[in-house]
Write an enzyme that holds these catalytic residues in place. Structure first.
Site, PDB file in Angstrom:
ATOM      1  N   GLU A  51       0.886  -1.076  -0.026  1.00  0.00           N
ATOM      2  CA  GLU A  51       0.005  -0.083  -0.269  1.00  0.00           C
ATOM      3  C   GLU A  51       0.948   1.275  -0.281  1.00  0.00           C
ATOM      4  O   GLU A  51       0.369   2.142  -0.699  1.00  0.00           O
ATOM      5  CB  GLU A  51      -1.008   0.092   1.142  1.00  0.00           C
ATOM      6  CG  GLU A  51      -2.150  -1.135   1.192  1.00  0.00           C
ATOM      7  CD  GLU A  51      -1.619  -2.155   1.906  1.00  0.00           C
ATOM      8  OE1 GLU A  51      -2.661  -3.229   1.909  1.00  0.00           O
ATOM      9  OE2 GLU A  51      -0.438  -2.532   2.231  1.00  0.00           O
ATOM     10  N   PHE A 113     -11.403  -6.535  14.500  1.00  0.00           N
ATOM     11  CA  PHE A 113     -10.500  -7.132  13.541  1.00  0.00           C
ATOM     12  C   PHE A 113     -10.082  -6.148  12.468  1.00  0.00           C
ATOM     13  O   PHE A 113     -11.029  -5.653  11.693  1.00  0.00           O
ATOM     14  CB  PHE A 113     -10.857  -8.437  13.081  1.00  0.00           C
ATOM     15  CG  PHE A 113      -9.592  -9.007  11.990  1.00  0.00           C
ATOM     16  CD1 PHE A 113      -8.594  -9.349  12.444  1.00  0.00           C
ATOM     17  CD2 PHE A 113     -10.151  -9.079  10.942  1.00  0.00           C
ATOM     18  CE1 PHE A 113      -7.741  -9.765  11.526  1.00  0.00           C
ATOM     19  CE2 PHE A 113      -9.089  -9.657   9.605  1.00  0.00           C
ATOM     20  CZ  PHE A 113      -7.982  -9.994  10.276  1.00  0.00           C
ATOM     21  N   GLN A 114      -8.985  -5.772  12.287  1.00  0.00           N
ATOM     22  CA  GLN A 114      -8.403  -4.646  11.330  1.00  0.00           C
ATOM     23  C   GLN A 114      -8.878  -3.446  11.377  1.00  0.00           C
ATOM     24  O   GLN A 114      -9.350  -2.882  10.303  1.00  0.00           O
ATOM     25  CB  GLN A 114      -8.480  -5.320   9.843  1.00  0.00           C
ATOM     26  CG  GLN A 114      -7.507  -6.233   9.711  1.00  0.00           C
ATOM     27  CD  GLN A 114      -7.440  -6.948   8.077  1.00  0.00           C
ATOM     28  OE1 GLN A 114      -8.607  -6.607   7.352  1.00  0.00           O
ATOM     29  NE2 GLN A 114      -6.212  -7.578   7.829  1.00  0.00           N
ATOM     30  N   LYS A 163     -17.399  -0.594   5.797  1.00  0.00           N
ATOM     31  CA  LYS A 163     -18.036  -1.613   4.699  1.00  0.00           C
ATOM     32  C   LYS A 163     -19.485  -1.596   4.671  1.00  0.00           C
ATOM     33  O   LYS A 163     -19.549  -1.670   3.543  1.00  0.00           O
ATOM     34  CB  LYS A 163     -17.400  -3.081   4.955  1.00  0.00           C
ATOM     35  CG  LYS A 163     -17.617  -3.920   4.146  1.00  0.00           C
ATOM     36  CD  LYS A 163     -17.176  -5.255   4.400  1.00  0.00           C
ATOM     37  CE  LYS A 163     -17.202  -6.142   3.133  1.00  0.00           C
ATOM     38  NZ  LYS A 163     -16.565  -7.569   3.547  1.00  0.00           N
ATOM     39  N   MET A 465      24.359   9.053   2.432  1.00  0.00           N
ATOM     40  CA  MET A 465      24.269  10.303   3.048  1.00  0.00           C
ATOM     41  C   MET A 465      24.642  10.138   4.371  1.00  0.00           C
ATOM     42  O   MET A 465      25.208  11.147   5.034  1.00  0.00           O
ATOM     43  CB  MET A 465      22.983  10.791   2.701  1.00  0.00           C
ATOM     44  CG  MET A 465      22.808  12.399   3.137  1.00  0.00           C
ATOM     45  SD  MET A 465      23.991  13.504   2.634  1.00  0.00           S
ATOM     46  CE  MET A 465      23.141  13.839   0.765  1.00  0.00           C
TER      47      MET A 465
END
Length: 557
Positions: A51, A113-114, A163, A465
Site C-alpha cells: 500500500e 479485527f483490522q 464496509k 548520506m
C-alpha cells in the site's frame, strides 16, 4: 437512481475524471473492488505490491500530470501502510485523495479485527479527512474531497468508508465537479504597492523560487519576472524543474547542497524575493544568515508568511496571478554590476574524470541523451542531491522527489505513477542501494504493467548520506551504515521478470544506456560507485549558508 455506496463511489470518481487508481484489495473494500471490476474499461487500477507503493504512485502520478492522484487500501494495516505516502504528499503539497475501507459502523470503536482510527492517525498530515457514516453523505464528501485536494495550496485528503456504507443504498445524481479557481482574494493593492516599491528600490535583487512555482504553473511568469528585473534565480529542491537550468540568470539550487553562487548571493543581496517557498531549515539554515537583505515573500498559503523567517513584505495569493499583476508595474532593471559578481561565482563545468564510474559522469551522459522528455524521480540520499546538482532540467513536472519528508523508498512507486500518467515520457528512477532495498518489490509492478521505467541503482554498498555525515562530523565512526549485502541486483531484477545490466567502468555507460532506452519494458541498471564519494558542496548543519565545504576543504582538513 438508487445505488450502493460502492457504485456511488465509482461513479463519483468518474465524475471527477479519475482514470487511474493505485491500490491493494482487502476485506473492508471488497464491495468497492467488485464495482471496480465492472468498470475496469473506464478506470485503470494498478495493483502495487504494498500500500505504501500505491500512495507513492498516486503522488508521482499527481506530480507528473497535475491531476489528482488516487489510492485505495483496505482497513487496519492497509490504511496505516498509506500513512508515509500521505505524509510525503502533505509535506510537498501534492493533490491526492486516499480512500480507505473500515469495519462496519456497528463495529467502530470496539477494537474490531483490522480496525484503526485512520482519520485520527492522519489528521496532522492531511488537508482534511472524513469518515463516512451515512451513505447519503458519500457523494458530496467525494466531491468536496477532490475540491479541497486541489484548491489553494494542494494536499492530500483521506476518505474512510466503513464496509456497510459501501453496501447500503442512496440516491445518486451526477454532480459537476467544483470549479477550481486560483486564489486571489488576499491580494491587496497595498501589498502589491509595497512589493513594487521594494523591487524598484533594490540594487541587488535575488530570487529564491520554491515548489509553488511548479504547482502554480508559473514557470513563464517567473522567467519574465526575472528577466525584467535582471535578478539571479535560485531554486529549492522542489523547484528544480520549474525554471530552465540553462537560463543565463539561473544560479542553481540553494541550501545545504546548493551552489556557491546561490548561497553567497542569498547573503549578499539587498532584496530576497521568495516565491512559493517556506524557508526550510535545509535551505536557509537560520534567519540571521540573511540579515543583510530585505525579504519579500509571495505564497498562496498565509500560514507560511513569517512562519520560519520574519519578512519585510508579503503577498498572499496564487503565484501566477501575483506575478502577472506585478510584471507591468515594476521597473526594468540593469543590475550589471550585481550580475557580474554573481556570474563570477558560478562554477565552470568541471573536467570529468573518465577512469572510474562517478555520479557526474552518469548524469553527463543522461544530459546528452535527454531531448527534454526525460522524467527523473529519486529516492532520498546522496543520489538525490547528485541528480539535483548535475541533471539539467528543461521542463516543469520532470523532477519528482520527496523534499519535505525525505522519504526513502519513495522513488520507484512515484516512478510507476509518473510513467502511468505520462506514457509520452521516459521515466528514470535514481536510487541508492539503501533506498532501493526499501521498495524494490515494486519493480515487479513495473514489469507486470510493462512500464518502461529505467531504474538506476547507484550502488556504493552503504547508506551514503548518513555515512557522509559520519565521515565529516562523527570522526568516521561508521555505525550501521556499511550494508555488506550480498544482493545481486541484476539477478533480482531478472527474477522479477525485467531486464538488467551492470556498469563497473565508464566505457560501458553508453552501450548500457542505449540498450535500456531501446527496451519496451522496465530495466534495472546496477551502477557501481565508490563508497567514499561525497556530495559537495555542502553546508554543515546550522552553519551560515555561505560557509561552504567543498572537496578541497576536506583534503586540506
Amino acid at each position: 437512481m438508487l445505488l450502493t455506496g460502492a457504485e456511488i463511489l465509482i461513479k463519483s470518481l468518474l465524475d471527477e475524471n479519475v482514470e487511474t487508481i493505485f491500490g491493494y484489495p482487502g476485506g473492508a473494500v471488497l464491495n468497492i473492488y467488485d464495482e471496480l471490476y465492472k468498470y475496469k474499461d473506464k478506470i485503470h487500477h494498478v495493483l502495487t505490491c504494498h500500500e505504501q507503493g500505491a500512495a507513492h504512485a498516486a503522488d508521482g502520478y499527481a506530480r507528473a500530470t497535475g491531476k489528482v492522484g488516487v489510492c485505495l487500501a483496505t482497513s487496519g494495516p492497509g490504511a496505516t501502510n498509506l500513512v508515509t505516502g500521505i505524509a510525503t504528499a502533505y509535506m510537498d503539497s501534492v493533490p491526492m485523495v486516499a480512500i480507505t475501507g473500515n469495519v462496519a459502523t456497528s463495529l467502530l470503536g470496539k477494537d474490531s479485527f483490522q480496525e484503526v482510527d485512520i482519520t485520527g492517525i492522519t489528521m496532522p498530515i492531511t488537508k482534511h479527512n472524513y469518515i463516512v457514516r451515512d451513505v447519503n453523505d458519500l457523494q458530496n464528501i467525494i466531491k468536496d474531497a477532490f475540491y479541497i485536494a486541489q484548491e489553494g495550496r494542494p494536499g492530500p485528503v483521506l476518505i474512510d468508508i466503513p464496509k456497510d456504507v459501501t453496501a447500503n443504498k442512496a440516491e445518486y445524481t451526477k454532480l459537476i465537479p467544483k470549479e477550481i479557481t486560483r486564489s486571489s482574494k488576499y491580494i491587496t493593492e497595498k501589498s502589491l504597492q509595497k512589493a513594487i516599491e521594494l523591487i524598484n528600490q533594490s540594487e541587488r535583487p535575488f530570487i529564491y523560487a520554491g515548489g509553488g512555482i511548479g504547482i502554480s504553473g508559473a514557470t513563464q511568469e517567473l522567467i519574465d519576472f526575472a528577466e525584467k528585473i535582471n535578478a539571479p534565480v535560485s531554486t529549492s529542491l522542489m523547484c528544480m524543474a520549474a525554471f530552465p537550468n540553462d537560463h543565463e540568470l539561473y544560479t542553481g539550487m540553494i541550501g545545504m547542497h546548493g551552489t556557491k553562487a546561490s548561497n553567497i548571493a542569498a547573503t549578499k543581496c539587498d532584496l530576497l524575493i521568495t516565491l512559493g517557498a517556506r524557508f526550510s531549515d535545509r535551505v536557509i539554515s537560520h534567519q540571521n544568515h540573511i540579515k543583510n537583505a530585505r525579504i519579500l515573500q509571495i505564497d498562496v498559503d498565509c500560514a507560511e508568511i513569517n512562519k520560519n523567517v520574519k519578512v519585510d513584505s508579503s503577498i498572499v495569493g496564487d503565484l501566477k496571478i501575483v506575478l502577472d499583476k506585478l510584471l507591468p508595474l515594476i521597473s526594468r532593471k540593469n543590475n550589471d554590476e550585481w550580475l557580474g559578481k554573481i556570474n563570477n561565482l558560478k562554477e565552470n563545468k568541471k573536467v570529468l574524470i573518465n577512469d572510474t564510474t562517478t555520479p557526474e559522469l552518469l548524469f553527463d551522459k543522461l544530459n546528452s541523451l535527454n531531448d527534454g522528455s526525460f522524467v527523473i524521480s529519486t529516492e532520498v540520499g546522496q543520489h538525490q542531491m547528485w541528480a539535483a546538482q548535475h541533471f539539467k532540467f528543461r521542463n516543469e513536472r520532470t523532477f519528482i522527489t520527496s523534499g519535505g519528508l525525505g522519504t526513502m523508498g519513495y522513488g520507484l512507486g512515484a516512478a510507476i505513477g509518473a510513467q502511468t500518467g505520462r506514457k509520452d515520457r521516459r521515466v528514470f528512477n535514481i536510487a541508492g542501494d539503501g533506498s532501493f532495498g526499501m521498495n524494490c518489490n515494486e519493480f515487479v509492478t513495473a514489469v507486470k504493467n510493462n512500464l518502461p521505467i529505467i531504474q538506476i541503482v547507484m550502488n556504493n554498498n552503504c547508506l551514503g548520506m548518513v555515512r557522509q555525515w559520519q565521515s565529516l562530523f562523527y570522526e568516521q565512526r561508521y555505525s550501521e551504515t556499511t550494508l555488506d549485502r550480498p544482493t545481486d541486483y541484476v539477478k533480482l531484477a531478472e527474477a522479477f521478470g525485467g531486464k538488467a545490466f551492470r556498469i563497473t567502468k565508464p566505457e560501458e555507460i553508453d552501450e548500457v544506456l542505449e540498450k535500456a532506452l531501446d527496451s519496451q519494458g522496465p530495466v534495472l541498471i546496477d551502477y557501481l560507485i565508490n563508497n567514499d564519494k561525497k556530495v559537495f558542496p555542502m553546508v554543515a548543519p546550522g552553519a551560515p549558508i555561505n560557509e561552504i565545504i567543498n572537496e578541497e576543504d576536506i583534503k586540506n582538513n
